[in-house]
Design a protein around this motif. Structure first.
Motif, PDB file in Angstrom:
ATOM      1  N   SER A  13      48.829 -22.029  95.915  1.00  0.00           N
ATOM      2  CA  SER A  13      47.853 -22.868  96.606  1.00  0.00           C
ATOM      3  C   SER A  13      48.473 -24.225  96.908  1.00  0.00           C
ATOM      4  O   SER A  13      49.548 -24.565  96.407  1.00  0.00           O
ATOM      5  N   THR A  14      47.787 -24.994  97.735  1.00  0.00           N
ATOM      6  CA  THR A  14      48.246 -26.337  98.101  1.00  0.00           C
ATOM      7  C   THR A  14      47.144 -27.336  97.817  1.00  0.00           C
ATOM      8  O   THR A  14      46.006 -27.149  98.240  1.00  0.00           O
ATOM      9  N   ARG A  15      47.488 -28.388  97.072  1.00  0.00           N
ATOM     10  CA  ARG A  15      46.535 -29.450  96.772  1.00  0.00           C
ATOM     11  C   ARG A  15      47.182 -30.788  97.070  1.00  0.00           C
ATOM     12  O   ARG A  15      48.237 -31.106  96.528  1.00  0.00           O
ATOM     13  N   ASN A  16      46.551 -31.534  97.953  1.00  0.00           N
ATOM     14  CA  ASN A  16      47.059 -32.861  98.325  1.00  0.00           C
ATOM     15  C   ASN A  16      48.513 -32.808  98.788  1.00  0.00           C
ATOM     16  O   ASN A  16      49.329 -33.672  98.457  1.00  0.00           O
ATOM     17  N   ARG A  39      52.475 -27.898  96.580  1.00  0.00           N
ATOM     18  CA  ARG A  39      52.268 -26.473  96.324  1.00  0.00           C
ATOM     19  C   ARG A  39      52.278 -26.200  94.814  1.00  0.00           C
ATOM     20  O   ARG A  39      53.079 -26.762  94.067  1.00  0.00           O
ATOM     21  N   TYR A  40      51.374 -25.300  94.395  1.00  0.00           N
ATOM     22  CA  TYR A  40      51.266 -24.915  92.988  1.00  0.00           C
ATOM     23  C   TYR A  40      51.138 -23.398  92.886  1.00  0.00           C
ATOM     24  O   TYR A  40      50.566 -22.747  93.765  1.00  0.00           O
ATOM     25  N   LEU A  41      51.664 -22.866  91.786  1.00  0.00           N
ATOM     26  CA  LEU A  41      51.402 -21.484  91.416  1.00  0.00           C
ATOM     27  C   LEU A  41      50.315 -21.500  90.351  1.00  0.00           C
ATOM     28  O   LEU A  41      50.495 -22.072  89.276  1.00  0.00           O
ATOM     29  N   GLU A  58      49.731 -22.866  85.191  1.00  0.00           N
ATOM     30  CA  GLU A  58      49.975 -23.522  86.475  1.00  0.00           C
ATOM     31  C   GLU A  58      51.404 -24.039  86.503  1.00  0.00           C
ATOM     32  O   GLU A  58      51.930 -24.509  85.496  1.00  0.00           O
ATOM     33  N   LEU A  59      52.022 -23.950  87.669  1.00  0.00           N
ATOM     34  CA  LEU A  59      53.398 -24.409  87.832  1.00  0.00           C
ATOM     35  C   LEU A  59      53.546 -25.063  89.200  1.00  0.00           C
ATOM     36  O   LEU A  59      53.135 -24.495  90.214  1.00  0.00           O
ATOM     37  N   ARG A  60      54.120 -26.258  89.210  1.00  0.00           N
ATOM     38  CA  ARG A  60      54.390 -26.946  90.475  1.00  0.00           C
ATOM     39  C   ARG A  60      55.594 -26.297  91.149  1.00  0.00           C
ATOM     40  O   ARG A  60      56.615 -26.040  90.513  1.00  0.00           O
ATOM     41  N   LEU A  61      55.477 -26.034  92.451  1.00  0.00           N
ATOM     42  CA  LEU A  61      56.511 -25.307  93.175  1.00  0.00           C
ATOM     43  C   LEU A  61      57.204 -26.192  94.209  1.00  0.00           C
ATOM     44  O   LEU A  61      56.574 -27.092  94.783  1.00  0.00           O
ATOM     45  N   PRO A  62      58.476 -25.918  94.483  1.00  0.00           N
ATOM     46  CA  PRO A  62      59.137 -26.578  95.619  1.00  0.00           C
ATOM     47  C   PRO A  62      58.470 -26.158  96.927  1.00  0.00           C
ATOM     48  O   PRO A  62      57.925 -25.058  97.043  1.00  0.00           O
ATOM     49  N   ASP A  63      58.530 -27.016  97.921  1.00  0.00           N
ATOM     50  CA  ASP A  63      57.852 -26.743  99.186  1.00  0.00           C
ATOM     51  C   ASP A  63      58.424 -25.542  99.925  1.00  0.00           C
ATOM     52  O   ASP A  63      57.724 -24.896 100.708  1.00  0.00           O
ATOM     53  N   ASP A  64      59.711 -25.237  99.702  1.00  0.00           N
ATOM     54  CA  ASP A  64      60.351 -24.182 100.482  1.00  0.00           C
ATOM     55  C   ASP A  64      60.306 -22.813  99.808  1.00  0.00           C
ATOM     56  O   ASP A  64      60.883 -21.850 100.312  1.00  0.00           O
ATOM     57  N   ARG A 107      53.635  -6.602  85.258  1.00  0.00           N
ATOM     58  CA  ARG A 107      54.419  -7.287  86.287  1.00  0.00           C
ATOM     59  C   ARG A 107      53.587  -7.355  87.554  1.00  0.00           C
ATOM     60  O   ARG A 107      52.818  -6.438  87.858  1.00  0.00           O
ATOM     61  N   ASN A 108      53.749  -8.454  88.307  1.00  0.00           N
ATOM     62  CA  ASN A 108      52.986  -8.588  89.541  1.00  0.00           C
ATOM     63  C   ASN A 108      53.675  -9.582  90.468  1.00  0.00           C
ATOM     64  O   ASN A 108      54.474 -10.418  90.031  1.00  0.00           O
ATOM     65  N   SER A 109      53.361  -9.480  91.748  1.00  0.00           N
ATOM     66  CA  SER A 109      53.808 -10.457  92.738  1.00  0.00           C
ATOM     67  C   SER A 109      52.701 -11.486  92.930  1.00  0.00           C
ATOM     68  O   SER A 109      51.649 -11.411  92.294  1.00  0.00           O
ATOM     69  N   VAL A 110      52.922 -12.453  93.806  1.00  0.00           N
ATOM     70  CA  VAL A 110      51.917 -13.484  94.053  1.00  0.00           C
ATOM     71  C   VAL A 110      51.514 -13.451  95.518  1.00  0.00           C
ATOM     72  O   VAL A 110      52.197 -12.875  96.367  1.00  0.00           O
ATOM     73  N   SER A 111      50.392 -14.093  95.806  1.00  0.00           N
ATOM     74  CA  SER A 111      49.896 -14.164  97.177  1.00  0.00           C
ATOM     75  C   SER A 111      49.617 -15.619  97.531  1.00  0.00           C
ATOM     76  O   SER A 111      49.596 -16.496  96.664  1.00  0.00           O
ATOM     77  N   LEU A 112      49.402 -15.863  98.809  1.00  0.00           N
ATOM     78  CA  LEU A 112      49.063 -17.203  99.273  1.00  0.00           C
ATOM     79  C   LEU A 112      47.563 -17.406  99.194  1.00  0.00           C
ATOM     80  O   LEU A 112      46.787 -16.544  99.611  1.00  0.00           O
ATOM     81  N   GLY A 113      47.148 -18.566  98.664  1.00  0.00           N
ATOM     82  CA  GLY A 113      45.732 -18.875  98.574  1.00  0.00           C
ATOM     83  C   GLY A 113      45.321 -19.866  99.643  1.00  0.00           C
ATOM     84  O   GLY A 113      46.140 -20.348 100.435  1.00  0.00           O
ATOM     85  N   VAL A 114      44.033 -20.187  99.679  1.00  0.00           N
ATOM     86  CA  VAL A 114      43.507 -21.169 100.625  1.00  0.00           C
ATOM     87  C   VAL A 114      43.924 -22.556 100.167  1.00  0.00           C
ATOM     88  O   VAL A 114      43.758 -22.912  99.003  1.00  0.00           O
TER      89      VAL A 114
END
Length: 234
Positions: free
Chosen positions: A98-101, A104-106, A137-143, A163-170
């Motif tokens: 997700s993206t806040r302000n 990007r965060y996981l 929660e983990l802060r992610l690099p933008d790229d 095990r799992n993959s991740v998806s993009l949130g709103v």
């Protein structure tokens, strides 16, 4: 056993992240059902009118053997007994980017307690902190792309893994749309009148200014020009 009174007890246990539930059935609805847990605690229950029964085990009962017995009151010869093994399923881990302000965060969740979590981030292994609600929660690099992130988990109680993959949130970064009020329109009309009067004075004193002035400055109605200036289109 009295052949005319057969309890026909069947029982099993369902275990998930919310705990263990004992379910079963008896052929004689008058039977008294006793559930004995691995820690020595017991529950005594009755079946419903169809002979079915459901009992939630204590929260700390996660492994071991549950013994379920059923018999007609004061008729020990009708007693039947079933041993049920408690088995936790493999943990399930989920995550969303997700993206806040603008950052990007996981954001992730694992559905069991006492579970180790690892995040593979572009080939690097990271172990996040899990809170009491089993969120992390983990802060992610933008790229970072979703396909570059993989989630792993392992139960400390059973050793089972997930095990799992991740998806993009709103994203939470939104573009605010201005609220147009009557006061704003009235203020604009007043300023617009002042602007037109000043333009008229310039017209009277300078013919050159009249020739250079854009013809669309005075064109259109007040409301059209209001929204044009409000959104930077003047």
């Amino acid at each position: 056993m009295n052949e005319g009174k057969v309890v026909n007890l069947v029982a099993s246990a369902l275990t998930n992240s919310l705990g263990t539930t004992v379910i079963g059935h008896v052929g004689l609805t008058a039977a008294q059902i006793t559930i004995a847990y691995p820690d020595g605690k017991t529950d005594v229950i009755s079946a419903d009118q169809n002979g079915d029964f459901v009992q939630k085990a204590p929260a700390d009962v996660r492994t071991g053997t549950i013994t379920v017995s059923a018999m007609l009151p004061d008729e020990i010869e009708t007693k039947e007994q079933v041993a049920v093994e408690i088995e936790l399923p493999a943990p399930v881990i989920t995550g969303v980017i997700s993206t806040r302000n603008g950052q990007r965060y996981l954001e992730g969740y694992v559905n069991q307690s006492a579970v180790e979590v690892q995040i593979e981030l572009a080939g690097q292994i990271i172990e996040p902190v899990i809170d009491e609600q089993q969120n992390f929660e983990l802060r992610l690099p933008d790229d970072i792309l979703p396909e570059e992130v993989t989630l792993f988990c392992r139960s400390q109680k059973t050793g089972k893994t997930g095990r799992n993959s991740v998806s993009l949130g709103v994203t939470s970064k939104t573009q605010p749309f201005p609220i147009v009020t009557d006061d704003m329109i009235a203020e604009f009309q007043q300023r617009n009148q002042q602007y037109e009067r000043s333009q008229a004075q310039l017209d009277q004193t300078s013919s050159q200014a009249q020739a250079q002035r854009q013809p669309t400055k005075n064109g259109g109605n007040v409301i059209t020009r209001f929204f044009g200036r409000l959104f930077g289109r003047n």
